[in-house]
Design a protein around this motif. Structure first.
Motif, PDB file in Angstrom:
ATOM      1  N   TRP A 201       0.844  -1.198   0.000  1.00 47.44           N
ATOM      2  CA  TRP A 201       0.000   0.000   0.000  1.00 47.44           C
ATOM      3  C   TRP A 201       0.877   1.244   0.000  1.00 47.44           C
ATOM      4  CZ3 TRP A 201      -1.299  -4.276   3.041  1.00 47.44           C
ATOM      5  CH2 TRP A 201      -2.536  -4.880   2.759  1.00 47.44           C
ATOM      6  N   ILE A 203       0.903   5.215   0.808  1.00 47.90           N
ATOM      7  CA  ILE A 203       0.123   6.123   1.662  1.00 47.90           C
ATOM      8  C   ILE A 203       0.782   7.512   1.650  1.00 47.90           C
ATOM      9  CG2 ILE A 203      -0.702   6.513   4.018  1.00 47.90           C
ATOM     10  CD1 ILE A 203      -0.352   3.443   4.438  1.00 47.90           C
ATOM     11  N   THR A 218       4.184   0.508   2.182  1.00 49.43           N
ATOM     12  CA  THR A 218       4.263  -0.413   3.320  1.00 49.43           C
ATOM     13  C   THR A 218       3.410  -1.659   3.075  1.00 49.43           C
ATOM     14  OG1 THR A 218       3.919  -0.650   5.697  1.00 49.43           O
ATOM     15  CG2 THR A 218       2.360   0.742   4.536  1.00 49.43           C
ATOM     16  N   PRO A 221       0.104  -1.542   6.957  1.00 45.05           N
ATOM     17  CA  PRO A 221      -0.405  -0.185   7.232  1.00 45.05           C
ATOM     18  C   PRO A 221      -0.882   0.003   8.673  1.00 45.05           C
ATOM     19  CG  PRO A 221      -1.937  -1.425   5.862  1.00 45.05           C
ATOM     20  CD  PRO A 221      -0.674  -2.214   5.906  1.00 45.05           C
ATOM     21  N   GLU A 222      -1.302  -1.085   9.353  1.00 43.65           N
ATOM     22  CA  GLU A 222      -1.782  -0.933  10.726  1.00 43.65           C
ATOM     23  C   GLU A 222      -0.697  -0.459  11.684  1.00 43.65           C
ATOM     24  OE1 GLU A 222      -0.476  -5.243  10.270  1.00 43.65           O
ATOM     25  OE2 GLU A 222      -1.485  -3.689   9.066  1.00 43.65           O
ATOM     26  N   MET A 224       1.454   1.764  11.164  1.00 43.67           N
ATOM     27  CA  MET A 224       1.773   3.183  11.024  1.00 43.67           C
ATOM     28  C   MET A 224       1.338   3.972  12.264  1.00 43.67           C
ATOM     29  SD  MET A 224      -1.137   4.530   8.334  1.00 43.67           S
ATOM     30  CE  MET A 224      -0.566   6.220   8.410  1.00 43.67           C
ATOM     31  N   LYS A 274       8.412   4.190   6.043  1.00 46.77           N
ATOM     32  CA  LYS A 274       8.039   4.536   7.407  1.00 46.77           C
ATOM     33  C   LYS A 274       8.956   3.818   8.388  1.00 46.77           C
ATOM     34  CE  LYS A 274       4.032   2.019   8.566  1.00 46.77           C
ATOM     35  NZ  LYS A 274       4.654   1.357   9.640  1.00 46.77           N
ATOM     36  N   ARG A 321      -6.074  -3.252  10.511  1.00 42.78           N
ATOM     37  CA  ARG A 321      -5.584  -2.953   9.156  1.00 42.78           C
ATOM     38  C   ARG A 321      -6.732  -2.486   8.260  1.00 42.78           C
ATOM     39  NH1 ARG A 321      -2.145  -7.449   6.032  1.00 42.78           N
ATOM     40  NH2 ARG A 321      -0.662  -6.758   7.638  1.00 42.78           N
ATOM     41  N   LEU A 325      -7.028   1.285   6.631  1.00 42.57           N
ATOM     42  CA  LEU A 325      -7.101   1.485   5.176  1.00 42.57           C
ATOM     43  C   LEU A 325      -8.375   2.211   4.780  1.00 42.57           C
ATOM     44  CD1 LEU A 325      -5.733  -1.979   3.986  1.00 42.57           C
ATOM     45  CD2 LEU A 325      -4.631   0.253   3.683  1.00 42.57           C
ATOM     46  N   LEU A 334      -4.868   7.268   0.687  1.00 40.57           N
ATOM     47  CA  LEU A 334      -4.441   5.961   0.158  1.00 40.57           C
ATOM     48  C   LEU A 334      -4.210   6.124  -1.337  1.00 40.57           C
ATOM     49  CD1 LEU A 334      -3.909   2.986   0.795  1.00 40.57           C
ATOM     50  CD2 LEU A 334      -6.320   2.533   0.305  1.00 40.57           C
ATOM     51  N   THR A 337      -2.909   0.518  -4.187  1.00 36.25           N
ATOM     52  CA  THR A 337      -2.859  -0.830  -3.604  1.00 36.25           C
ATOM     53  C   THR A 337      -2.471  -1.794  -4.715  1.00 36.25           C
ATOM     54  OG1 THR A 337      -4.628  -0.337  -2.028  1.00 36.25           O
ATOM     55  CG2 THR A 337      -4.145  -2.664  -2.447  1.00 36.25           C
TER      56      THR A 337
END
Length: 927
Positions: A201, A203, A218, A221-222, A224, A274, A321, A325, A334, A337
């Motif tokens: 993904w 971002i 990444t 994403p969760e 982050m 990240k 997650r 998203l 976003l 993907t």
């Protein structure tokens, strides 16, 4: 013939009985005499069952132990088993669930659950030891150590306390592999990295001053929500002006810096990544370099904690997650993907994705210990076999990290540390020592650390905890000074760092000794296609099934029960029934052991093929039948001392025996079990069973009593020594046969296990060498004549005439000397010398050196019928050759058919051409 040796080889009739005799006799224990020879059994898990890797390594260890025991060494094979913390907790917890009475690990509490574990261990925990006995393991079971026994537990506590006192053990907050199902840290060895389909993904992270944004790629994403920075490469000109500025972390409102670090791959994604130091091992290292905060957003069961924004708290990581998203998309952050292959670390026990997790754990400082451990190996105090494995050892030791030794379990060695109400830590051998050492009165409340030590911590002490350390009385009783260091460790390459290196470091640190002199590294046992054996693939073979046999239905049930993915069961059943339509027949322990030894090349993985096991069962059967022949022809005989050979055949076999014994000693010294098996197989099958037994028959039936008596003695002597040579590899059949052979040689003793192992190198006189060359001539003559008879389809009982052309003086002398043997072994009516082969009648011809062997065909075969038959065969073969050539000449076939099919066709063509050549040569003989 003796009436105590069964008419046919059936290992099920004697293997178990013989093992019980061995163990009850105490012969597995050290003798107390001779130079010590020690082997440490890598302690199998108490939860375990014997698998093919065990059978492989245990066979090699047992061969070494039996060999050295026969050579008069004071031999100790130190047995034992490991408590296997995580695995055992899982087994007992699963059993509680199956019992269905509502009891669980948590409902029982710590003491109640540990009691259940001990109950299970007493009733079921020795399964693998029973199975090891079935394989023939000749270890000293009376000295067996369990890693939770009081003696071993004392060593663990002592080691921990000493390391802590020396400043080498500390408690700190670090990132670890965390299993969210078991809720404990686990070692790298318990993590399986699997490639899986996932997503990448992209971002958008807005710059805090509103002047733009950075796009970050990444796969998680969760996480982050726990970002501490975004990062670019210091040489990436695209972002050079942004380093030192900040971005606003989406969904949280936190400002985080833009940093530069060479860890970034500029070609991956946008070149911006990240940084989440509390949830990624590489990011943790970056965080340490840049002093970034460690923000943990997960609870021990991998749900989002209260550090994260409120809307995500309590969500499972994968639910989080989805929510993250969705919120990013709603805020137009976003960007993209796309599908992406990624490596997912999963716990080998639970199958769940492992979470890099920030917790307080106990650690051992490793840099100084590793430096010393490297020094010991580099200077040769510990030797790796094969030698190239030192490179693996060196790589790991040079890149060593501090070792996380604590586990959040109940079953195991509880950490000897206590806490007061203020959280201060006190380490000691027990609570009383802690109170005395720190002058803590009864009014000070102490609670022991709930964690246990990981299994590898106690395993590293195995070389000396099994010998009574640190208790001086136990050390003297168990022979610490005699059996440490051990002679060799046999183990797999996959635990060189996790176990081998740690034993080297720990044994040196605590005792001043190395744990072992040699480390023999084995490969992995794979299936016949080279695939790793695993339950999920349905290709696991159980050594006990090979030894005792199993039906097809039972094998299918074993392979399809308890699968992590039950949907694969039909596929596994179909493949199993195709490969084993009749199940697996019983091969016996000896055939399996010989197979393992024969496949044990230096350090390479082995493809286990049941065909090899079948072949070595035939080998045991051949040995059995040869012994029956010897016993039948020596009924009532009893000989003392060494044979005094009369015949050339005796001198030849004695020289071959001597040479084979010398080869065996060399192969044992070099750990070349494959070459050992090959050498012994060739001597037993070819030299003794095929040739000497045949060459003995003319002497036994020739009317010369001196030659007959000497041959009987030599048959018994060579057989007894052959059984001794083979015993370390195939102990059961050799013991069963030896017990019948030994009395006829006046040998006292109850077991072959204590017979001296033949060393060789005793026969070097010219007489034996000359006899050997002469017998090789005889063998070549017999082989050539038997081939002629076979090609002509001459009935076994039919006598033939042999004409010899071009004979040298030596050929004439040897023919005269071996005439009786030649006539007996090849059914010759007479032997005539002729001057010129060209003047001979139509004859089948063979050549031995310069000597031509001619067997006249007239009256032996119907020449016309034989010509017709051969012409027909040639026509048929020519047709097959043309068919195969046509296929291989086709570009379509060669380009489109699987490579294996094309290669098979080429082999078929080669085989047909070989067959045609033989037929054409045979046809030419008939004119």
């Amino acid at each position: 013939m003796t009436d105590t040796l069964a008419p046919s080889y059936d290992p099920t009739e004697f293997e178990t009985r013989l093992y019980q005799q061995w163990e009850s006799s105490g012969v597995f224990k050290p003798s107390g005499k001779g130079e010590p020879y020690t082997v440490l059994l890598p302690p199998p898990n108490v939860t375990g069952t014997l698998h093919m890797g065990h059978a492989f390594q245990h066979t090699l260890m047992d061969a070494l132990v039996r060999y050295h025991r026969m050579r008069g060494f004071d031999t100790l094979w130190q047995m034992g088993s490991d408590h296997a913390g995580i695995a055992t907790e899982m087994v007992v917890a699963r059993n509680l669930a199956l019992e269905g009475n509502g009891e669980t690990r948590d409902s029982l509490g710590r003491e109640g659950f540990i009691g259940k574990v001990w109950d299970w261990k007493r009733h079921s925990g020795d399964t693998i030891e029973r199975q090891m006995r079935r394989l023939g393991t000749s270890g000293d079971w009376s000295r067996s150590v369990f890693t939770m026994d009081p003696m071993a537990a004392e060593a663990v506590v002592e080691a921990f306390v000493r390391l802590h006192e020396q400043g080498l053990i500390y408690r700190g907050q670090r990132l670890v592999n965390w299993d969210p199902v078991l809720k404990t840290a686990i070692s790298d060895l318990e993590v399986v990295n699997e490639e899986e389909d996932g997503f990448l993904w992209s971002i958008r992270y807005p710059l805090s001053d509103g002047s733009g944004s950075l796009v970050v790629a990444t796969t998680r994403p969760e996480t982050m929500l726990g970002d501490s920075a975004v990062m670019v490469h210091p040489d990436d000109e695209r972002y050079a002006s942004l380093v030192g500025r900040t971005v606003t972390l989406p969904l949280t409102g936190r400002e985080i810096p833009v940093i530069a670090d060479a860890y970034v791959d500029r070609e991956f994604g946008t070149g911006v990544v990240k940084v989440t130091p509390a949830h990624d091992f590489n990011d943790y290292q970056v965080g340490q370099r840049h002093a970034l905060p460690l923000i943990n957003i997960f609870t021990p069961d991998a749900t989002v904690n209260d550090v994260a924004p409120e809307q995500y708290r309590g969500l499972d990581r994968y639910e989080a997650r989805k929510a993250v998203l969705a919120d990013l998309e709603a805020q137009d952050l976003l960007v993209e993907t796309k599908a992406h292959k990624l490596q997912v670390p999963r716990g080998d026990r639970t199958g769940q994705a492992i979470e890099p997790y920030l917790t307080d754990q106990w650690f051992v400082k490793m840099d100084g210990l590793a430096k010393r451990g490297m020094e010991l190996v580099e200077r040769g105090d510990v030797r790796f076999v094969p030698a190239n494995w030192i490179n693996t050892y060196r790589h790991w030791m040079e890149n060593i990290q501090d070792w996380c030794i604590s586990r959040q379990l109940w079953w195991g060695h509880r950490i000897p540390a206590w806490y007061d109400e203020a959280g201060r830590i006190y380490v000691g051998r027990d609570e009383a020592e802690v109170r005395a050492k720190h002058a803590l009165g009864a009014d000070v409340s102490l609670s022991q650390d709930n964690d246990v030590l990981e299994t590898w911590f106690s395993a590293q002490l195995w070389p000396f905890s099994t010998m009574g350390w640190p208790n001086p009385e136990l050390m003297a009783e168990r022979g610490f000074d005699r059996f440490v260091p051990s002679s060799v460790l046999v183990t797999g390459f996959d635990i060189i760092f996790f176990w081998v290196a740690r034993m080297i470091m720990a044994t040196d640190h605590f005792t001043g000794q190395v744990p072992f002199r040699d480390v023999y590294i084995t490969g992995l046992v794979r299936d016949s296609h080279g695939q790793k054996m695993s339950k999920s693939k349905g290709n696991v073979l159980d050594p006990l099934d090979l030894i005792d046999g199993i039906s097809a239905d039972a094998l299918v049930a074993k392979r399809t029960t308890g699968l992590m993915n039950p949907k694969t069961a039909p596929k596994i059943e179909k493949a199993t029934r195709r490969e084993f339509p009749e199940g697996i027949s019983a091969f016996g322990a000896d055939a399996l052991r010989f197979t393992m030894a024969a496949l044990a090349g230096p350090g390479r993985d082995i493809k286990f093929d049941l065909g090899r096991a079948e072949g070595y069962k035939n080998f045991c059967n051949k040995l059995w039948n040869a012994t029956r022949f010897v016993l039948m022809n020596t009924e009532g005989a009893r000989f003392d001392g060494l044979p005094q050979p009369v015949t050339d055949a005796e001198r030849w076999i004695l020289a071959r025996l001597d040479a084979t014994a010398a080869e065996a000693a060399q192969h044992f010294a070099a750990y070349r079990f494959d070459l050992l098996a090959q050498s012994l197989y060739e001597f037993a099958w070819n030299d003794f069973c095929d040739w000497f037994v045949e060459l003995a028959k003319p002497a036994l039936n020739g009317g010369d009593e001196a030659a007959a008596s000497s041959t009987r003695h030599t048959l018994l002597h060579v057989l007894e020594r052959l059984l001794s040579l083979l015993h370390p590899l195939v102990p059961f059949v050799t013991e069963a046969l030896w017990q019948q052979v030994a009395p006829r040689l006046g040998i006292d003793g109850d077991t072959i296990m204590l017979r001296p192992y033949p060393q060789g190198g005793d026969i070097d006189d010219a007489g034996h060498a000359d006899a050997g060359a002469d017998v090789e001539w005889l063998k070549a003559m017999v082989t050539a004549l038997r081939r002629v008879r076979s090609e002509l389809n001459v009935a076994p009982a039919r006598q033939v005439t042999l004409l010899l052309a071009g004979a040298s003086a030596r050929d004439r002398a040897l023919t005269t000397r071996f005439e009786t043997s030649l006539r007996f072994l090849t059914r010759l009516e007479r032997i005539d010398f002729i001057d010129d082969a060209a003047s001979a009648p139509a004859a089948a011809t063979a050549v031995v050196g310069e000597l031509k062997l001619l067997v006249p065909l007239e009256g032996l075969v119907d020449l016309g019928a034989e010509r017709t038959r051969l012409d027909k065969e040639l026509k048929k073969v020519d047709g097959e050759i043309a068919k195969s050539q046509g296929k291989l000449a086709s570009d379509t076939f060669v380009s489109n058919a699987p490579a294996a099919v094309v290669e098979q066709e080429r082999k078929r063509l080669a085989d047909w051409n070989l067959q045609r050549g033989a037929l054409a040569a045979q046809r030419a003989k008939l004119g």
